[in-house]
Scaffold this motif. Structure first.
Motif, PDB file in Angstrom:
ATOM      1  N   GLY A 119     -15.058  -3.340  -3.689  1.00 44.02           N
ATOM      2  CA  GLY A 119     -14.455  -2.116  -3.140  1.00 44.02           C
ATOM      3  C   GLY A 119     -13.606  -1.427  -4.197  1.00 44.02           C
ATOM      4  N   GLY A 172     -12.444   1.675  -3.811  1.00 43.51           N
ATOM      5  CA  GLY A 172     -11.509   2.595  -3.174  1.00 43.51           C
ATOM      6  C   GLY A 172     -11.857   2.763  -1.715  1.00 43.51           C
ATOM      7  N   GLY A 173     -10.871   3.148  -0.934  1.00 44.68           N
ATOM      8  CA  GLY A 173     -11.136   3.350   0.481  1.00 44.68           C
ATOM      9  C   GLY A 173     -10.029   4.168   1.106  1.00 44.68           C
ATOM     10  N   GLY A 174     -10.316   4.659   2.299  1.00 39.78           N
ATOM     11  CA  GLY A 174      -9.290   5.449   2.981  1.00 39.78           C
ATOM     12  C   GLY A 174      -9.776   5.919   4.327  1.00 39.78           C
ATOM     13  N   ARG A 182     -10.134  -2.138 -10.637  1.00 39.40           N
ATOM     14  CA  ARG A 182     -11.567  -2.350 -10.376  1.00 39.40           C
ATOM     15  C   ARG A 182     -12.414  -1.216 -10.940  1.00 39.40           C
ATOM     16  NH1 ARG A 182     -11.467  -4.541  -4.166  1.00 39.40           N
ATOM     17  NH2 ARG A 182      -9.983  -6.227  -4.556  1.00 39.40           N
ATOM     18  N   GLU A 219       0.867  -1.182   0.000  1.00 40.28           N
ATOM     19  CA  GLU A 219       0.000   0.000   0.000  1.00 40.28           C
ATOM     20  C   GLU A 219       0.901   1.227   0.000  1.00 40.28           C
ATOM     21  OE1 GLU A 219      -1.220   2.085   3.161  1.00 40.28           O
ATOM     22  OE2 GLU A 219       0.932   1.852   3.473  1.00 40.28           O
ATOM     23  N   GLY A 220       0.300   2.421  -0.137  1.00 41.66           N
ATOM     24  CA  GLY A 220       1.121   3.609  -0.363  1.00 41.66           C
ATOM     25  C   GLY A 220       1.321   4.543   0.817  1.00 41.66           C
ATOM     26  N   LEU A 278      -7.414   4.423  -4.477  1.00 42.14           N
ATOM     27  CA  LEU A 278      -8.471   3.947  -5.376  1.00 42.14           C
ATOM     28  C   LEU A 278      -7.906   2.829  -6.244  1.00 42.14           C
ATOM     29  CD1 LEU A 278     -10.300   7.207  -6.585  1.00 42.14           C
ATOM     30  CD2 LEU A 278     -10.596   5.917  -4.485  1.00 42.14           C
ATOM     31  N   ARG A 309     -11.516  -1.490   8.345  1.00 40.40           N
ATOM     32  CA  ARG A 309     -10.564  -1.312   7.263  1.00 40.40           C
ATOM     33  C   ARG A 309      -9.450  -2.360   7.424  1.00 40.40           C
ATOM     34  NH1 ARG A 309     -10.641   0.349   3.213  1.00 40.40           N
ATOM     35  NH2 ARG A 309      -8.880   1.751   3.090  1.00 40.40           N
ATOM     36  N   GLU A 339      -2.845  11.840  -0.186  1.00 44.54           N
ATOM     37  CA  GLU A 339      -2.711  12.002   1.261  1.00 44.54           C
ATOM     38  C   GLU A 339      -2.663  13.500   1.555  1.00 44.54           C
ATOM     39  OE1 GLU A 339      -2.850   9.129   2.783  1.00 44.54           O
ATOM     40  OE2 GLU A 339      -2.035   7.735   1.298  1.00 44.54           O
ATOM     41  N   GLN A 372      -3.028   1.359  -7.983  1.00 47.21           N
ATOM     42  CA  GLN A 372      -3.790   2.348  -7.209  1.00 47.21           C
ATOM     43  C   GLN A 372      -3.387   3.759  -7.597  1.00 47.21           C
ATOM     44  OE1 GLN A 372      -3.330   2.327  -2.953  1.00 47.21           O
ATOM     45  NE2 GLN A 372      -4.464   0.422  -2.653  1.00 47.21           N
ATOM     46  N   TYR A 400      -3.731   1.462  10.767  1.00 44.23           N
ATOM     47  CA  TYR A 400      -3.402   2.827  11.174  1.00 44.23           C
ATOM     48  C   TYR A 400      -4.582   3.780  11.271  1.00 44.23           C
ATOM     49  CZ  TYR A 400      -2.773   3.042   5.993  1.00 44.23           C
ATOM     50  OH  TYR A 400      -2.912   2.931   4.636  1.00 44.23           O
ATOM     51  N   PHE A 425      -6.764   8.494   0.588  1.00 43.88           N
ATOM     52  CA  PHE A 425      -7.453   7.329   0.035  1.00 43.88           C
ATOM     53  C   PHE A 425      -6.551   6.590  -0.936  1.00 43.88           C
ATOM     54  CE2 PHE A 425      -9.224  10.519  -3.211  1.00 43.88           C
ATOM     55  CZ  PHE A 425      -8.457  10.077  -4.275  1.00 43.88           C
TER      56      PHE A 425
HETATM   57  P1  HAM Z   1      -7.039  -0.446   0.770  1.00 50.22           P
HETATM   58  O1  HAM Z   1      -8.480  -0.387   1.145  1.00 50.22           O
HETATM   59  O2  HAM Z   1      -6.248  -1.572   1.264  1.00 50.22           O
HETATM   60  O3  HAM Z   1      -6.405   0.931   1.241  1.00 50.22           O
HETATM   61  O4  HAM Z   1      -6.912  -0.405  -0.816  1.00 50.22           O
HETATM   62  C1  HAM Z   1      -7.531   0.604  -1.564  1.00 50.22           C
HETATM   63  C2  HAM Z   1      -8.155   0.038  -2.827  1.00 50.22           C
HETATM   64  O5  HAM Z   1      -7.182  -0.675  -3.591  1.00 50.22           O
HETATM   65  C3  HAM Z   1      -9.253  -0.980  -2.590  1.00 50.22           C
HETATM   66  O6  HAM Z   1     -10.491  -0.342  -2.337  1.00 50.22           O
HETATM   67  C4  HAM Z   1      -9.278  -1.724  -3.927  1.00 50.22           C
HETATM   68  O7  HAM Z   1     -10.024  -0.999  -4.876  1.00 50.22           O
HETATM   69  C5  HAM Z   1      -7.819  -1.716  -4.329  1.00 50.22           C
HETATM   70  N1  HAM Z   1      -7.202  -3.005  -4.011  1.00 50.22           N
HETATM   71  C6  HAM Z   1      -6.707  -3.426  -2.827  1.00 50.22           C
HETATM   72  N2  HAM Z   1      -6.223  -4.691  -2.923  1.00 50.22           N
HETATM   73  C7  HAM Z   1      -6.429  -5.075  -4.203  1.00 50.22           C
HETATM   74  C8  HAM Z   1      -6.156  -6.281  -4.955  1.00 50.22           C
HETATM   75  N3  HAM Z   1      -5.558  -7.320  -4.399  1.00 50.22           N
HETATM   76  N4  HAM Z   1      -6.510  -6.314  -6.274  1.00 50.22           N
HETATM   77  C9  HAM Z   1      -7.119  -5.251  -6.862  1.00 50.22           C
HETATM   78  N5  HAM Z   1      -7.392  -4.105  -6.211  1.00 50.22           N
HETATM   79  C10 HAM Z   1      -7.055  -4.007  -4.904  1.00 50.22           C
HETATM   80  C11 HAM Z   1      -5.101   1.274   1.093  1.00 50.22           C
HETATM   81  O8  HAM Z   1      -4.315   0.709   0.415  1.00 50.22           O
HETATM   82  C12 HAM Z   1      -4.754   2.569   1.832  1.00 50.22           C
HETATM   83  N6  HAM Z   1      -3.322   2.847   1.639  1.00 50.22           N
HETATM   84  C13 HAM Z   1      -5.611   3.705   1.355  1.00 50.22           C
HETATM   85  C14 HAM Z   1      -5.346   4.973   2.112  1.00 50.22           C
HETATM   86  C15 HAM Z   1      -4.585   6.007   1.714  1.00 50.22           C
HETATM   87  N7  HAM Z   1      -5.768   5.244   3.336  1.00 50.22           N
HETATM   88  C16 HAM Z   1      -5.304   6.432   3.698  1.00 50.22           C
HETATM   89  N8  HAM Z   1      -4.575   6.902   2.730  1.00 50.22           N
END
Ligand code: HAM
Length: 418
Positions: A278, A280-282, A308, A82-83, A304, A256, A131, A127, A260, A302
């Motif tokens: 899903g 996107g999320g955050g 998807r 993740e980022g 995204l 979530r 931030e 993604q 964090y 977030f």
């Molecule tokens: P996350 O909910 O783990 O959040 O991932 C965000 C989005 O990435 C998910 O809603 C989904 O659309 C896509 N995603 C996650 N895993 C996969 C996968 N295996 N295959 C395809 N798409 C996927 C984060 O990653 C946090 N860093 C978001 C964030 C930023 N929160 C605060 N700042």
């Protein structure tokens, strides 16, 4: 079958679909830029500890899904799952947390999680994230949500909804976790589950097993424990979303996948994607920066899922905007016209017009077939007569209409109709 295949579960894009992918990615990035977010270009691998500390050891992402390896210097390295943790690391390392606030950044690229692949769930996925660091205002929470929502609206997606919740501040969680742990202590759990609950009791809400879901149905709910400050913050976020006309559903059982989060958390769910819905999320992560050794700044963002969102666009049959397609395809009839065609293409490209040429020795029929296949909006045939007269027929490939243009000033004519 070709000798080599891509590794299992990776998403990859090639023509024609890659254009669609690019359209989705660029529209999201554009939405971030329209709100003042600036590019942060990050490494795809980091010290493993950044993720174990930042994302949390109780999460599936860290405990089961990381691509971790030892590099040649014996360091433990992990492909970023993740980022957000990487952004925090970079902000701290380059002292941005001690400079002008807020820090508002966007990033995009590949992320890696060793999940079981299925439609919409990949081991390498894409993604776009943003931030906003150093701001407490509830209005910034609404801005972050609105950047995502605006991207969906500008793409033309409508069959989705937004779920939000508040995970409260540290006092909220301290009080709530005590109650939740007391509740969990009354359940009969296997050792692994109990261990997981010890690390983060909230994880049990996320457990897919029916017996755990049933047991957790009567568990205390975090939302009931919000401190007055957290409750006021959440109310203002909701008011602001209402002001923006963004509808939402409060989901007080949202968990979530990353540890964090504090305060506002949200997820966008599309209705035509099946299990992996899903898009996107955050949320807020107010203690993360300090936990990673930086200033005690709050933050919200977030991620995204571009793969998807692309699938959502396809499911909603959204077509590509005209400026994503080639403007002109030139079909030369002989050697001399080919020279003229490539020169003409070069000059039009210098004017910012996209052009391709029917290379190879083609006759009119196969040249026009190539023009058709290219998806270009206009086609121009160049032969002996056209070169002698300096005039040619510009054909609109959609309507089939043609009109006469002067080759030398073709860019003017094209810029008028594009
Ligand atoms: P996350 O909910 O783990 O959040 O991932 C965000 C989005 O990435 C998910 O809603 C989904 O659309 C896509 N995603 C996650 N895993 C996969 C996968 N295996 N295959 C395809 N798409 C996927 C984060 O990653 C946090 N860093 C978001 C964030 C930023 N929160 C605060 N700042």
């Amino acid at each position: 079958m070709s000798k080599f295949q891509a590794p299992k579960g990776v998403s990859e894009y090639f023509p024609e679909r890659s254009k669609y992918f690019e359209f989705v990615r660029e529209t999201i990035i554009d939405s971030a830029k329209l709100s003042g977010y600036q590019l942060m270009e990050l490494p795809v691998f980091e010290d493993t500890e950044l993720f174990t500390r930042g994302v949390g050891e109780s999460t599936d992402v860290v405990s089961k899904e990381m691509y971790t390896f030892e590099d040649r210097g014996g360091r433990s390295i992990t492909l970023r799952p993740e980022g957000t943790a990487g952004v925090m690391r970079s902000v701290i390392e380059h002292n941005l947390d001690r400079g002008q606030l807020p820090v508002k950044v966007w990033y995009s690229g590949q992320f890696f999680r060793a999940e079981r692949p299925q439609a919409g769930r990949y081991r390498q996925f894409y993604q776009v994230g943003i931030e906003a660091i150093g701001l407490q205002d509830p209005e910034i929470d609404a801005e972050v949500i609105s950047v995502a929502d605006a991207a969906f609206k500008r793409l033309g997606i409508s069959d989705y909804h937004l779920e939000i919740t508040s995970l409260g501040d540290s006092l909220t969680r301290e009080r709530y976790t005590k109650e939740l742990r007391a509740f969990i202590a009354t359940l009969k759990l296997d050792e692994t589950t109990a261990e997981r609950a010890k690390l983060n009791p909230l994880r049990l809400f996320d457990d897919k097993r029916p017996e755990i879901q049933e047991a957790m149905a009567t568990a205390p709910i975090l939302m009931d424990y919000l401190t007055p400050e957290s409750a006021a913050h959440f109310s203002r976020v909701k008011e602001c979303l209402e002001l923006f006309g963004i509808s939402y559903q409060v989901n007080n059982r949202m968990v979530r996948g990353l540890d964090y989060y504090t305060g506002t958390a949200f997820e966008f769910v599309h209705h035509k994607l099946g299990a992996q819905s899903g898009i996107g999320g955050g949320g807020r992560y107010d203690g993360l920066m300090a936990q990673l050794g930086g200033a005690d700044l709050s933050g919200i963002g977030f991620g995204l899922g571009v793969d998807r969102i692309l699938m959502a666009c396809e499911a909603e049959e959204i077509s590509l905007p005209a400026d994503m397609t080639l403007s002109l395809f030139i079909v030369p009839m002989d050697e001399a016209s080919k020279r003229q065609a490539v020169l003409c293409a070069r000059e039009l490209r210098l004017h910012g017009i996209s052009v391709d040429v029917a290379y190879g020795d083609r006759n009119l029929k196969s040249g026009m077939k190539a023009a058709d296949k290219s998806g270009a909006r206009f086609a121009l045939v160049l032969g002996e007569d056209e070169i002698a007269s300096g005039r040619a027929q510009l054909k609109n490939m959609q309507t089939g209409d043609s009109f006469s243009v002067t080759i030398r000033t073709l860019h003017d004519d094209l810029l008028k109709v594009l």
